[in-house]
Scaffold this motif. Structure first.
Motif: not given
Ligand code: B12
Ligand code: SF4
Length: 549
Positions: A16-17, A21, A57, A96-98, A102, A105-106, A124, A128
């Motif tokens: 996750s990012v 936060y 997540s 990468i999950s977003s 965010n 951050k990705v 990704v 997002v």
């Protein structure tokens, strides 16, 4: 589609990012946007009475559980922890999950992968991916739109149609209210279960519906009540839970599946509790008794203005439905949108007052927000009404409009939103008090119900009411005098009723635990006033793991 040359032997990192936060920074963290469901968008005006907890997540946990490749999940890393993981273990694929907020951050995480693990393929996924020109914003090799388990299985050359294995997920972490962190004992927190993703209703603003196909479409992980029942039994015995947070955008819409689940629950004598998301039209497909027998104890329901034209609300008297649900012991979490097309500075206060007047247990308010991928976004783009200079980190529905509204300014959008949260708190009191009210009504109605499963469930719930929650009522009654005397009197009345029902236990706990809770509540209020925020811990979980040679 291209597959990875190593197939199922490829080593995968799913992350996750990075956090923290709940602070303002250059990567897109915002103090107004913490990683906390209730405190972010539901109880945020409730001070020390705000319900605070974190949720894992689940998307990447689901993907990890459904591939046979060696795979690590890194959840809520810091930037440092992400860098360490990249250099400590060699990964062929970094996923990468977003969500959209965010994206900054990705971008940074992709940069870090290129620098620290240049041979890794970057994938990704998550919401997002709905940003139209995201390819130009981040340096990734694959951007995955929609359902990710089947994509990842295809990419690794595995069977994308194999049955979905559901990981055992504890739904909430580090729950905290009135300055106390609740003990995390096995079975004490609900398990998350994800029967489907997407929703066929296709409301124009709805990002989850749009992301998984839009109107008329959704992806079922479990088609039948039988499949769902088996999965729930497995999780029940692994986590020792009776309670499930059913993460399905519109669980009750699929009546055949829900009714078959109920049959199986009855046959097996399962006294489960279900927290569900459902639209009003879906709830209306059931009698109250069916909902109660199914164990529905909490419903998250859209309460858009009666003047809006959303099909899910047609023909429903929302006030009556909310009242009825609560009278049957079902907690209602309403969700109301601020800034619909027909809202104006002249009518918005009235619209908020009527939403607050539904007296739900919890109430989420969100700004009407065109989000990439939705029909609303397209419509606003076509009309040239999108504001183009807004940082995606500020487009989350809890700050200000990201479009030109016909009658309400961007600045005022935030004022109205904040006022809605405050008004709900001031008029209806802390959500914890309202929940207690619903629990008592449910208990009084169903304590002698013929089905023992139902009795058992209400007895389980009421145990909390007759002990710790009654002490909390004692505190809320005192503290709320400063906010609204008449609500404080209502809390007092409820406490008296609870004490009449459970004379010994309730009084004893109010007297012994009450003063401690009062102290912790005030201490929390001071901490919050000084700017205290909370962050989730980092998790690393490995599956099918072999260390890199
Ligand atoms: C749980 C949840 C949270 C948790 C945190 C979860 C987390 N650890 O990040 C909490 C409550 C803290 C949270 C907070 C917020 N959330 Co939230 N949240 C959800 C919720 C309810 C469930 C997510 C979920 O697990 N779904 C089930 C899984 C299976 O689906 P999934 O995550 O989409 O994953 C699938 C695919 O997307 C894909 N996929 C996902 N990741 C990856 C990665 C790879 C590599 C690949 C290949 C595929 C892939 O595969 C998965 C399986 O199919 C969703 C609504 C929903 N129904 O999805 C909103 C949702 C994701 N949240 C949303 C938003 C906006 C927020 C907030 C900004 C709050 C707000 N104002 O609404 C904050 C942001 C906090 C922050 N600072 O980042 C939006 C995102 C909108 C968008 N288009 O970006 C959603 C869709 C809600 C909505 N309808 O508006 N959220
Ligand atoms: S009913 Fe709810 S989940 Fe379904 S499309 Fe509308 S807003 Fe989205």
């Amino acid at each position: 589609m291209e597959t990875h040359e190593k197939g199922s032997r490829a080593r995968i990192l799913l992350s996750s990012v990075f956090g923290p936060y709940a602070q303002d920074d250059e990567f897109g963290s915002r103090s107004i946007n913490p990683m906390e469901l209730y405190h972010n968008q539901v109880t945020r005006a409730q001070g020390s009475f705000s319900l605070r907890m974190f949720h894992r997540s689940w998307g990447i946990m689901m993907i990890q559980a459904n591939i046979s490749a060696p795979c690590s999940v890194l959840d809520f890393p810091t930037r440092k922890a992400f860098a360490r993981e990249l250099t400590k273990n060699h990964y062929d694929v970094v996923g990468i999950s977003s969500i959209i907020v965010n994206v900054g951050k990705v971008r940074e995480m992709c940069r870090m992968v290129r620098e620290l693990s240049p041979d890794s393929v970057i994938v990704v996924g998550g919401h997002v991916a709905a940003i139209p020109d995201v390819e130009a914003m981040i340096d990734a090799d694959h951007i995955v739109r929609g359902e990710g388990i089947s994509w990842m299985r295809r990419y690794l050359g595995e069977d994308e149609h194999a049955p979905i294995r559901h990981p055992a997920i504890v739904s909430g972490l580090q729950t905290r209210i009135m300055g106390i962190r609740l003990p995390q004992r096995k079975g004490g927190t609900a398990a998350t279960i994800i029967p489907s993703v997407g929703c066929p209703m296709g409301c124009n603003f709805c990002t989850t519906s749009a992301f998984f196909g839009g109107k008329g479409k959704f992806v079922n992980f479990y088609e039948t009540g039988d499949e769902l029942f088996d999965v729930m039994c497995g999780i029940e015995s692994e986590l020792k839970v009776h309670s499930f947070f059913v993460m399905d955008e519109n669980f009750l819409l699929h009546r055949t599946r829900a009714m078959r689940l109920l049959e199986r629950m009855k046959e097996a004598g399962k006294s489960w509790e279900l927290s569900v998301f459902a639209s009003a039209n879906a709830i209306r497909k059931y009698t109250m008794l069916e909902l109660v027998e199914l164990g529905v104890s909490w419903v998250w329901m859209g309460l858009e203005s009666p003047k809006s034209s959303y099909g899910k609300l047609q023909g429903t008297d929302i006030g009556q439905l909310t009242r009825e649900l609560r009278e049957h012991g079902i907690r209602v979490q309403g969700s109301t949108i601020i800034g619909l097309e027909h809202h104006t500075p002249d009518n918005i206060a009235q619209e908020i007052e009527s939403a607050v007047g539904y007296q739900t247990d919890f109430h989420q308010f969100m700004l009407y927000t065109p989000v990439p991928g939705t029909p609303l976004y397209q419509e606003m783009a076509d009309q040239g009404r999108l504001l183009t200079d807004i940082d995606p980190a500020d487009i989350h529905g809890q700050y200000k409009f990201n479009f030109r509204h016909a009658a309400i300014s961007r600045e005022d959008s935030k004022r109205f939103l904040d006022w809605a949260f405050w008004r709900d708190f001031e008029r209806n009191g802390p959500s914890l008090y309202r929940m207690c009210q619903t629990m008592l009504q449910g208990w009084q109605r169903y304590k002698d119900y013929p089905d023992p499963r139902v009795r058992e469930r209400f007895t389980r719930e009421v145990k909390k009411l007759s002990s710790a929650y009654n002490a909390a009522l004692w505190v809320m009654e005192r503290e709320f005098k400063k906010v609204n005397r008449s609500v404080s009197e209502r809390i007092h009345k409820l406490r008296r009723e609870v004490e009449k029902e459970f004379p010994v236990a309730a009084r004893l706990t109010a007297a012994s635990l009450g003063p401690i809770l009062l102290w912790s509540t005030r201490r929390e209020e001071n901490r919050l006033a000084k700017g205290r925020t909370y962050e989730p811990p980092t998790f690393v979980e490995r599956r099918n793991w072999v260390s890199a040679s």
